[in-house]
Structures are given as C-alpha cells and as structure tokens.
Design an enzyme around this catalytic site. Structure first.
Site, mmCIF file in Angstrom:
data_model
loop_
_atom_site.group_PDB
_atom_site.id
_atom_site.type_symbol
_atom_site.label_atom_id
_atom_site.label_comp_id
_atom_site.label_asym_id
_atom_site.label_seq_id
_atom_site.Cartn_x
_atom_site.Cartn_y
_atom_site.Cartn_z
ATOM 1 N N PRO A 174 49.373 -52.074 -11.361
ATOM 2 C CA PRO A 174 48.933 -52.804 -10.194
ATOM 3 C C PRO A 174 47.986 -53.941 -10.489
ATOM 4 C CG PRO A 174 47.827 -50.694 -10.412
ATOM 5 C CD PRO A 174 48.384 -51.072 -11.716
ATOM 6 N N GLU A 175 48.359 -55.101 -10.040
ATOM 7 C CA GLU A 175 47.466 -56.250 -10.053
ATOM 8 C C GLU A 175 47.152 -56.563 -8.596
ATOM 9 O OE1 GLU A 175 48.879 -59.420 -12.597
ATOM 10 O OE2 GLU A 175 50.058 -58.022 -13.765
#
Length: 266
Positions: free
Chosen positions: A2-3
């Site tokens: 996840p960014e």
DNA sequence: ATCGGTACCTGCACGC
DNA sequence: TGCGTGCAGGTACCGA
C-alpha cells in the site's frame, strides 16, 4: 501493497467505523504491536469510541474519544471488515456492531496506541496532494540524493512509494538516478505535475492491486492496468517503444524508459 | 546531519 | 516433488 492511493482507498472503506465503540481487541502477534504488551493495549482500548479516521501519508490514524490508534499496513497489511480470521490475522477488533481484522503475511505493518498524537506521523513531510509547488521545489533543491530515493523519503513528502515514484518520474521524463538538487525548475514542475496526476488517477481507480491488495470490503483496485513503467521491465515504452529497463536505486527496483528518461540532460 | 546499506518476514515464481 | 535463488507495495536502525 500500500502506498498513498491504496491507503486512501482503505481509509475510505473503513469510514463507517466512525462512532462505533471498541468492545474488545485480540492481538495474536506480538510483532505488529508497537509499544506496550498486547494485554495492556487491549485493556486501554476497550470501551473507547472511534472519532475521526484520517490518512497521513501511508498511516491511518483513528482518533478515539481519547488517544489515537495508528495503523501502518507495511507491505502486505490488510484491514478487513468482517470475514473469518486466517493464518495471518494478527489483530481482531470487535465493536458494538461488527468487527475489523488486521491481516499481514509479512508482518512489516504495525498497530500502535498512544494517548498523544503519534510522533512518527507528526514527523512526516507534507501531503503530496496538498503541498504547494513552491514549497515542493524549495525542499527538493536542498537534497543531493537521487531523485528516486528522495521521493521514497517520507520526510520529504509522505505517501509516495515505489510504484508511484517510478510512474511520476516516467511522466516527468526524469531518470531515477538524477540528483535532486541539480534538476532544473521546468523538470521539477513536470515531476510535481506527474506526481499529482498519477496519485489522483490512482485514487480514482481504487489503487493498484499488484498481487493481493484489496480494500476493507474485499474490492480490488485497477490502477495496475495503467502502469507505464512499474514492473514492465523488457516491455516496450508506451511512448517510444524502447524496452523498459530496471535499475537499483537505494536498494529498490526502479523501472524507467532509457530514451524518455535520460540521465544527463537535466 | 544526511546518506546508503541492511534487517525484519512470508510467499511466490523460476530454474534445476 | 523438492530445493535454492531472487524478488515483492514497507520502515527502522546502523555506521560512515
């Protein structure tokens, strides 16, 4: 996983938790919990009510009626509303209504409870979708590191990770090894625009589901279909057909088009 | 004070 | 089928 766009999507997907009361918390792994031992944290969380839920870079902060619950998903962390606990379920939050599971196969993520706003989050750089261009450019000029490494530095801007750093650099036509402080104004402008564009588009697409990323309701993102360089090594550049190359910068894979992203002409 | 390198952990794809 | 290798969205911490 996840960014910024993925964490934003997850944060939105748990918005319904606002107002709920924590009935109990079970920590099955010691590793993902920072600070106090599991029993102590569970005891302190019990009975507190969830207020505002906000994302800061890649961190999710749930403000409680007193104190803060901070969650970082690391590489493989997932928040799941309901569903059954599995092999990699490390925390189970039970509310007055429903429950939330924290799943994380690699256990690089973490959960932390603090009475004060978490220092680690307070120390982060500005949000890339909020920082004014002038501030972005002035801060960038102060760093002599490679631009790819700088974009990954959460104290510079918060939330950009390996996918979106590569995608922003491609859109700006900048080589990942270029030295940040030596970039000319016009290129910094293109980088800023590229970063804002790619993050905005990725949020609209629900993030990138590379291997197993899903939001709290099990939905996949579809921005992976719009990647122009990330994990496209050996495939033709969408602009010029040159084969995409991969180099290591700051120990991270960096994907770029050797023709569209020249190292020298900065 | 900034940096680059390494450690942390599991799963998967690949070649043999 | 198994085994070794390299790779994967992350940050923290170390010494130079």
């Amino acid at each position: 996983m996840p960014e910024l766009p993925e964490v934003e999507t997850v944060t939105r997907s748990i918005a319904r938790l606002k107002g709920r009361r924590i009935a109990g918390v079970e920590f099955r792994s010691r590793r993902i919990l920072r600070g106090a031992p599991p029993e102590r944290v569970s005891a302190r969380l019990e009975g507190r009510r969830i207020g505002a839920i906000q994302r800061y870079g890649k961190f999710i902060v749930l403000a409680l009626d007193s104190g803060f619950l901070t969650i970082h998903l690391g590489m493989t962390g997932r928040l799941l509303l309901g569903g059954a606990a599995g092999k990699h379920t490390h925390a189970i939050f039970t509310f007055d209504r429903g429950r939330l599971l924290y799943d994380d196969s690699r256990q690089f993520g973490c959960i932390e409870f603090s009475e004060e706003f978490p220092a680690r989050v307070a120390r982060l750089g500005p949000e890339p979708l909020e920082v004014p261009f002038e501030e972005f450019a002035a801060r960038l000029k102060r760093h002599k590191t490679r631009i790819k490494a700088l974009l990954l530095n959460q104290a510079f801007v918060r939330g950009v990770g390996n996918i979106y750093a590569d995608e922003a650099l491609f859109r700006a036509g900048i080589h990942p090894m270029a030295v940040a402080s030596r970039l000319r104004e016009a290129r910094v402008r293109r980088l800023f625009d590229g970063m804002v564009t790619v993050l905005t588009e990725a949020i609209a697409a629900g993030g990138s589901s590379i291997s197993d990323y899903i939001d709290a309701q099990g939905r996949k993102g579809f921005f992976q279909f719009s990647h122009r360089v990330y994990q496209r090594t050996g495939e033709p550049c969408v602009k010029c057909g040159t084969l995409i190359r991969r180099v290591l910068v700051a120990q991270r894979s960096s994907h770029f088009c050797p023709k569209c992203q020249r190292p020298q002409v900065q």
